[in-house]
Design a protein around this motif. Structure first.
Motif, PDB file in Angstrom:
ATOM      1  N   HIS A  70       0.702  -0.802   0.100  1.00 20.55           N
ATOM      2  CA  HIS A  70       0.051   0.189   0.254  1.00 20.55           C
ATOM      3  C   HIS A  70       1.044   1.298   0.430  1.00 20.55           C
ATOM      4  N   GLY A  71       1.549   1.285   0.948  1.00 20.34           N
ATOM      5  CA  GLY A  71       2.752   2.356   1.174  1.00 20.34           C
ATOM      6  C   GLY A  71       3.734   2.348  -0.211  1.00 20.34           C
ATOM      7  N   GLY A  72       3.935   1.669  -0.584  1.00 22.41           N
ATOM      8  CA  GLY A  72       4.700   1.635  -1.785  1.00 22.41           C
ATOM      9  C   GLY A  72       4.532   1.434  -2.833  1.00 22.41           C
ATOM     10  N   GLY A  73       3.179   1.221  -3.593  1.00 18.19           N
ATOM     11  CA  GLY A  73       2.701   0.466  -4.738  1.00 18.19           C
ATOM     12  C   GLY A  73       1.575   1.771  -5.586  1.00 18.19           C
ATOM     13  N   VAL A  74       2.615   2.265  -6.569  1.00 18.07           N
ATOM     14  CA  VAL A  74       1.748   3.161  -7.539  1.00 18.07           C
ATOM     15  C   VAL A  74       0.555   2.086  -8.601  1.00 18.07           C
ATOM     16  N   PHE A  75      -0.176   3.537  -8.800  1.00 21.22           N
ATOM     17  CA  PHE A  75      -1.044   3.016  -9.822  1.00 21.22           C
ATOM     18  C   PHE A  75      -0.307   3.753 -12.040  1.00 21.22           C
ATOM     19  N   LEU A  76      -0.291   2.778 -11.824  1.00 26.34           N
ATOM     20  CA  LEU A  76       0.475   3.544 -13.782  1.00 26.34           C
ATOM     21  C   LEU A  76      -0.890   3.548 -14.753  1.00 26.34           C
ATOM     22  N   LYS A  77      -0.473   4.574 -15.729  1.00 23.18           N
ATOM     23  CA  LYS A  77      -1.854   3.963 -17.095  1.00 23.18           C
ATOM     24  C   LYS A  77      -0.845   4.209 -18.243  1.00 23.18           C
ATOM     25  N   LEU A  78      -1.043   3.328 -19.195  1.00 21.97           N
ATOM     26  CA  LEU A  78      -0.544   3.605 -20.627  1.00 21.97           C
ATOM     27  C   LEU A  78      -1.070   4.830 -21.178  1.00 21.97           C
ATOM     28  N   ASP A  79      -1.089   5.356 -21.472  1.00 24.32           N
ATOM     29  CA  ASP A  79      -1.342   6.697 -22.920  1.00 24.32           C
ATOM     30  C   ASP A  79      -1.532   6.528 -24.123  1.00 24.32           C
ATOM     31  N   GLY A  80      -1.598   7.455 -24.680  1.00 22.90           N
ATOM     32  CA  GLY A  80      -2.926   6.665 -26.149  1.00 22.90           C
ATOM     33  C   GLY A  80      -1.797   5.709 -27.114  1.00 22.90           C
TER      34      GLY A  80
END
Length: 152
Positions: A80-90
């Motif tokens: 929880h403290g060390g995770g991040v969400f990522l998104k792909l761009d178009g």
């Protein structure tokens, strides 16, 4: 195929983005994964990336034990403290953030490594070193290499 298999190395562009290999984007599309969760691997200097099910799996592990135990607290701190969400761009690219660079040592190229239901981001030189070490361990243990059966 609905699994992340193989590996590919791609160059990071001037804006700090890297193209996710087409075969990995195809799996993400087939599994309808819109948002990616990333966490530092617990063994290797790599970042593990998957869909929401990856985070769910870690949370089920925490929920399966004593929520006040040191293990549960360590896991929560890390995921929880060390995770991040990522998104792909178009264009199917990921931003190679400081979070990724600092843990992996990635500079100008990223090796994407399939790990079945998720994939990892590696520094290419480090990946090859760890892959060779793993192969050496398997060979030293008397295990035949993939594609090589025992002869009688």
């Amino acid at each position: 195929m609905n699994r992340f298999l193989s590996n590919a190395t791609n160059k990071i562009d001037a804006k700090g983005r890297v193209s996710v290999p087409a075969q990995f984007r195809n799996v993400l599309s087939r599994l309808d994964i819109q948002e990616l969760y990333a966490i530092q691997d617990f063994i290797y200097p790599a970042v593990t990336v998957g869909g929401p099910d990856l985070l769910d799996r870690f949370e089920r592990q925490i929920d399966g034990g004593d929520p006040f135990s040191m293990d549960a607290n360590d896991m929560s701190l890390l995921i929880h403290g060390g995770g991040v969400f990522l998104k792909l761009d178009g264009e199917g690219r990921l931003m190679v953030s400081d979070f990724i660079r600092d843990y992996t040592g990635i500079t100008d190229q990223v090796t994407f490594v399939g790990r079945s239901d998720h994939f990892q981001l590696w520094d290419p030189v480090c990946y090859e070193e760890k892959r060779q070490e793993a192969l050496s361990r398997r060979m030293a243990g008397g295990q035949p290499r993939a594609g090589q059966g025992e002869t009688g």
